[in-house]
Write a protein that holds these residues in place. Structure first.
Motif, PDB file in Angstrom:
ATOM      1  N   ARG A 175      14.148  -3.773 -12.582  1.00  0.00           N
ATOM      2  CA  ARG A 175      13.407  -4.481 -11.524  1.00  0.00           C
ATOM      3  C   ARG A 175      12.986  -3.472 -10.455  1.00  0.00           C
ATOM      4  N   ALA A 176      13.886  -2.561 -10.133  1.00  0.00           N
ATOM      5  CA  ALA A 176      13.562  -1.553  -9.118  1.00  0.00           C
ATOM      6  C   ALA A 176      12.397  -0.677  -9.568  1.00  0.00           C
ATOM      7  N   TRP A 177      12.408  -0.291 -10.819  1.00  0.00           N
ATOM      8  CA  TRP A 177      11.297   0.529 -11.328  1.00  0.00           C
ATOM      9  C   TRP A 177       9.978  -0.240 -11.217  1.00  0.00           C
ATOM     10  N   ALA A 178      10.022  -1.515 -11.631  1.00  0.00           N
ATOM     11  CA  ALA A 178       8.788  -2.311 -11.637  1.00  0.00           C
ATOM     12  C   ALA A 178       8.253  -2.514 -10.216  1.00  0.00           C
ATOM     13  N   LEU A 179       9.132  -2.874  -9.295  1.00  0.00           N
ATOM     14  CA  LEU A 179       8.662  -3.195  -7.939  1.00  0.00           C
ATOM     15  C   LEU A 179       8.309  -1.938  -7.143  1.00  0.00           C
ATOM     16  N   SER A 180       8.913  -0.804  -7.483  1.00  0.00           N
ATOM     17  CA  SER A 180       8.577   0.427  -6.764  1.00  0.00           C
ATOM     18  C   SER A 180       7.105   0.767  -6.939  1.00  0.00           C
ATOM     19  N   ALA A 181       6.582   0.454  -8.101  1.00  0.00           N
ATOM     20  CA  ALA A 181       5.177   0.785  -8.368  1.00  0.00           C
ATOM     21  C   ALA A 181       4.227  -0.328  -7.924  1.00  0.00           C
ATOM     22  N   ALA A 182       4.737  -1.555  -7.784  1.00  0.00           N
ATOM     23  CA  ALA A 182       3.855  -2.679  -7.455  1.00  0.00           C
ATOM     24  C   ALA A 182       3.311  -2.540  -6.037  1.00  0.00           C
ATOM     25  N   PHE A 183       2.054  -2.852  -5.879  1.00  0.00           N
ATOM     26  CA  PHE A 183       1.374  -2.787  -4.577  1.00  0.00           C
ATOM     27  C   PHE A 183       1.545  -1.413  -3.917  1.00  0.00           C
ATOM     28  N   GLY A 184       1.465  -0.379  -4.741  1.00  0.00           N
ATOM     29  CA  GLY A 184       1.485   0.993  -4.233  1.00  0.00           C
ATOM     30  C   GLY A 184       2.848   1.621  -4.335  1.00  0.00           C
ATOM     31  N   GLY A 185       2.902   2.768  -5.002  1.00  0.00           N
ATOM     32  CA  GLY A 185       4.153   3.502  -5.088  1.00  0.00           C
ATOM     33  C   GLY A 185       4.359   4.353  -3.842  1.00  0.00           C
ATOM     34  N   PRO A 186       5.479   5.065  -3.782  1.00  0.00           N
ATOM     35  CA  PRO A 186       5.783   5.855  -2.582  1.00  0.00           C
ATOM     36  C   PRO A 186       4.690   6.869  -2.231  1.00  0.00           C
ATOM     37  N   LEU A 187       4.134   7.557  -3.231  1.00  0.00           N
ATOM     38  CA  LEU A 187       3.120   8.575  -2.926  1.00  0.00           C
ATOM     39  C   LEU A 187       1.872   7.939  -2.326  1.00  0.00           C
ATOM     40  N   HIS A 228       1.685   5.202  -0.652  1.00  0.00           N
ATOM     41  CA  HIS A 228       1.931   4.745   0.725  1.00  0.00           C
ATOM     42  C   HIS A 228       2.091   5.919   1.682  1.00  0.00           C
ATOM     43  N   ARG A 229       2.646   7.019   1.199  1.00  0.00           N
ATOM     44  CA  ARG A 229       2.717   8.203   2.068  1.00  0.00           C
ATOM     45  C   ARG A 229       1.305   8.704   2.382  1.00  0.00           C
ATOM     46  N   ALA A 230       0.414   8.625   1.403  1.00  0.00           N
ATOM     47  CA  ALA A 230      -0.978   9.028   1.644  1.00  0.00           C
ATOM     48  C   ALA A 230      -1.636   8.105   2.681  1.00  0.00           C
ATOM     49  N   LYS A 231      -1.300   6.812   2.594  1.00  0.00           N
ATOM     50  CA  LYS A 231      -1.859   5.856   3.575  1.00  0.00           C
ATOM     51  C   LYS A 231      -1.355   6.176   4.983  1.00  0.00           C
ATOM     52  N   ILE A 232      -0.050   6.512   5.053  1.00  0.00           N
ATOM     53  CA  ILE A 232       0.528   6.833   6.376  1.00  0.00           C
ATOM     54  C   ILE A 232      -0.177   8.069   6.939  1.00  0.00           C
ATOM     55  N   ALA A 233      -0.381   9.072   6.087  1.00  0.00           N
ATOM     56  CA  ALA A 233      -1.062  10.290   6.542  1.00  0.00           C
ATOM     57  C   ALA A 233      -2.470   9.949   7.026  1.00  0.00           C
ATOM     58  N   ALA A 234      -3.156   9.116   6.271  1.00  0.00           N
ATOM     59  CA  ALA A 234      -4.522   8.749   6.659  1.00  0.00           C
ATOM     60  C   ALA A 234      -4.518   8.036   8.011  1.00  0.00           C
ATOM     61  N   HIS A 235      -3.539   7.153   8.208  1.00  0.00           N
ATOM     62  CA  HIS A 235      -3.452   6.431   9.489  1.00  0.00           C
ATOM     63  C   HIS A 235      -3.173   7.393  10.635  1.00  0.00           C
ATOM     64  N   LEU A 236      -2.329   8.394  10.370  1.00  0.00           N
ATOM     65  CA  LEU A 236      -1.941   9.306  11.451  1.00  0.00           C
ATOM     66  C   LEU A 236      -3.066  10.288  11.796  1.00  0.00           C
ATOM     67  N   PHE A 237      -3.711  10.829  10.751  1.00  0.00           N
ATOM     68  CA  PHE A 237      -4.725  11.863  11.001  1.00  0.00           C
ATOM     69  C   PHE A 237      -6.095  11.275  11.309  1.00  0.00           C
ATOM     70  N   ASP A 238      -6.322  10.063  10.835  1.00  0.00           N
ATOM     71  CA  ASP A 238      -7.612   9.431  11.089  1.00  0.00           C
ATOM     72  C   ASP A 238      -7.363   7.952  11.379  1.00  0.00           C
ATOM     73  N   PRO A 239      -6.745   7.660  12.539  1.00  0.00           N
ATOM     74  CA  PRO A 239      -6.305   6.282  12.790  1.00  0.00           C
ATOM     75  C   PRO A 239      -7.486   5.311  12.869  1.00  0.00           C
ATOM     76  N   PRO A 240      -7.267   4.104  12.363  1.00  0.00           N
ATOM     77  CA  PRO A 240      -8.301   3.077  12.506  1.00  0.00           C
ATOM     78  C   PRO A 240      -8.548   2.815  13.980  1.00  0.00           C
ATOM     79  N   PRO A 241      -9.745   2.330  14.319  1.00  0.00           N
ATOM     80  CA  PRO A 241     -10.064   2.129  15.736  1.00  0.00           C
ATOM     81  C   PRO A 241      -9.105   1.170  16.435  1.00  0.00           C
ATOM     82  N   THR A 242      -8.500   0.247  15.662  1.00  0.00           N
ATOM     83  CA  THR A 242      -7.620  -0.752  16.283  1.00  0.00           C
ATOM     84  C   THR A 242      -6.206  -0.228  16.477  1.00  0.00           C
ATOM     85  N   GLU A 243      -5.903   0.945  15.912  1.00  0.00           N
ATOM     86  CA  GLU A 243      -4.530   1.437  15.984  1.00  0.00           C
ATOM     87  C   GLU A 243      -4.454   2.708  16.818  1.00  0.00           C
TER      88      GLU A 243
END
Lengths: 275, 330
Positions: free
Chosen positions: B299-311, B313-328
């Motif tokens: 179950r852990a393997w399956a859910l880790s990949a569902a709706f984005g794996g760690p990599l 989401h880390r890429a999303k965090i980087a994108a938010h930090l380096f190029d934050p959306p106008p609302t954030e």
């Protein structure tokens, strides 16, 4: 039916290794301990709830269950948990743990019973910390009520309770007239152990105590919780039981294998000295 | 400021843990693997415990709670590896569906599945009444009758039912942005993953204290206990991040998508590490179907990949930090 259920919080038995005894052994260091309701008291609450409902429609209360505990303000967590489980109201008798012993608690409970006038007191047979197993019996004596201890089954009748007690070699069934005091044992929470007059005899409860649902936990915040002072209930607050010293049990030595029965008997006789 | 959960929230989690231990032990999960049908009793118990009604406003028959009230309950569902669309129905749907559907949701008579628009399969679509599906930048709600489902597809987790879904956005109702739906799912799955992580560590801790080698429990060896301690540290670091994400969602913080990504990334890493350490510490028995560990690990393997794996989401965090959306404003 109106039932009073005394509850005690005890150190979580699953974390008994956290209990520390400072040098000198004058007391127990309770720092870092996690508290839980005494399991036998939880069983008593479950029995009281079953006696005050129709098992098929448990949301409709058919009586009143009052829970009472002794201790500092933090004990209210135990009472709120009981209210969430289904108790109707709660009483906390404000006291420090080291101001209490079985005799004082039994006398204070008598004063509460005199005030609340319940039809029955249902309580755990003992607390799993002190294992004294005496408050129920003392309280029944103070009240002059019939008592049925170590109940494994309870069946409500008109003006009485039919109580089954497990004993060596079988089950004794006692009929105690109300008002009465019952202390409960482990098997009181089996699916067919407790029946109120409203619950059909073919109804089966879930095994064990019930779990508080989130809506009930939220609603419990609004249920009445009264606070009483110990001195209001008991005039003589001198402890009858005083602990002179605590010490941890000696650690167990590893077992050994013996060659034959003869060596076993020799060791039991000469080393263990049990035969 | 108080950083801990309230007494009521802790009590609710303990209560649900007790109920699941009694009503859904590992033997019941194993039976689902073996094809035992869902008789609905577990879902009824979860409804009685207030899970699907927690986030529904009181005006619609719900409890009017927020994500902080629910997050530890999802962790408990993860700890027991409860199958079915719990996150979708209890965590995502109340904030996504139109008001007309909330009454049924609170009553427990409506179940919801979610698809992220990128993965081809949707979990638990077969038992859902409504599907929330992403296409492009938007998320849509569609009645089950408006979509076409394939036969059940195989999953690494035998208790998780996957389906291909054919659908047309014109048959549904636009509900929110796809990113919003994905962030909600990611944060809910993070809670479940941390519950799984805890369960695997608890199982392993118990096992290494009784499994003996060279006359002592194997847990006394540094090669066993140090990886377990590392996994516990990873879990302990992830949990406050999860609570932060729940807090942000409850208050509609502009940075909630980033916080959800942080929670999912750390929770998935925690669960994957716990699974690896648990497998190692159990030895050969951990690989077998006879032992319960694989039920939680998969179950852990399956859910880790569902709706984005760690990599991802880390890429999303980087994108938010380096190029934050106008609302954030990070």
């Amino acid at each position: 039916m109106k039932i009073l259920v005394p509850l005690k919080r005890v150190a979580d038995p699953d974390n008994a290794n956290k209990i520390k005894i400072p040098a000198g052994g004058a007391t127990i260091d309770t720092t870092g301990l996690e508290w839980k309701p005494n399991p036998f008291d939880e069983y008593a609450l479950e029995a009281a709830l079953r006696l005050t409902e129709n098992g098929a429609t448990p949301k409709t209360r058919g009586g009143e269950v009052i829970v009472v505990t002794f201790g500092p303000k933090e004990c209210e967590t135990t009472l709120r948990a009981a209210l969430a489980t289904g108790a109707d109201r709660a009483i906390r008798v404000d006291a420090k743990d080291d101001e209490l012993d079985g005799s004082i608690v039994a006398k204070a409970l008598r004063a509460i019973v005199d005030k609340e006038k319940p039809d029955a007191v249902v309580m755990g047979k003992q607390a799993v910390d002190g294992d004294s197993n005496q408050i129920g019996q003392m309280l029944a004596q103070h009240l002059g009520w019939p008592q049925a201890t170590f109940a494994a089954t309870i069946e409500e009748e008109d003006g009485a309770l039919l109580v089954g007690r497990e004993v060596d070699g079988g089950v004794i069934t006692l009929r105690v007239k109300l008002p009465a005091l019952v202390t409960v044992d482990l098997r009181i929470v089996a699916p067919t152990s407790v029946y109120s007059k409203q619950t059909k005899r073919d109804f089966k409860y879930n095994d064990g105590v019930r779990f508080a649902a989130l809506p009930a936990i939220m609603a419990a915040k609004k249920k009445p919780l009264a606070e009483l002072k110990l001195a209001e209930l008991v005039s003589d607050t001198a402890l009858k039981v005083q602990y002179s010293r605590f010490e941890a049990p000696p650690s167990r030595k590893a077992g050994i294998k013996v060659k034959d029965v003869a060596e076993l008997v020799t060791r039991l006789k000469n080393e263990a000295k049990v035969i | 400021m108080r950083f801990a959960l309230s007494d009521e929230q802790v009590q609710a989690a303990a209560s649900l843990r007790g109920l699941l231990a009694r009503d859904f032990p590992a033997t019941a999960l194993r039976a689902r693997w073996d094809g035992a049908p869902d008789d609905g009793a577990l879902w009824s118990s979860l409804c009685e415990m207030g899970l699907p009604s927690m986030l529904v406003p009181e005006a619609h028959g719900g409890l009017g709670g927020d994500e902080l009230d629910l997050v530890s309950l999802l962790e408990e569902c993860g700890r027991a590896a409860v199958p079915g669309p719990i996150v979708e129905t209890c965590w995502v749907a109340p904030r996504s569906l139109s008001a007309a559907r909330l009454g049924a949701l609170a009553a427990g008579s409506l179940r919801v599945a979610c698809g992220d628009g990128e993965a081809p399969l949707v979990a638990d679509a077969g038992e859902a009444d409504v599907l929330l599906l992403c296409r492009g930048d938007e998320a849509f709600a569609l009645d089950r009758a408006r979509v076409e489902l394939s036969a059940r597809q195989p999953s690494v987790d035998g208790a998780r039912a996957l389906f291909e879904v054919r659908w047309d956005p014109r048959d549904g109702e636009a509900i929110c942005s796809a990113d919003e739906l994905r962030a909600r799912m990611a944060s809910g799955l993070a809670a479940v993953l941390l519950g799984l992580s805890r369960r695997m560590l608890d199982m392993t801790s118990e096992y290494v204290q009784v499994r003996r080698q060279f006359g002592v429990p194997v847990g006394s060896f540094q090669a066993v206990k140090h990886p377990l301690a590392t996994a516990l540290v990873r879990l302990s670091v992830a949990r406050p991040v999860l609570l932060r994400a729940a807090y942000s969602l409850a208050r509609r913080d502009p940075a909630r998508a980033r916080h959800a990504s942080m929670a999912k990334a750390l929770a998935a890493e925690s669960a994957l590490l716990s699974a690896r350490v648990a497998l190692q510490a159990h030895g050969a028995i951990g690989y077998s179907f006879e032992h319960d560990l694989h039920l939680f690990m998969k179950r852990a393997w399956a859910l880790s990949a569902a709706f984005g794996g760690p990599l991802e989401h880390r890429a999303k965090i980087a994108a938010h930090l380096f190029d934050p959306p106008p609302t954030e404003n990070p």
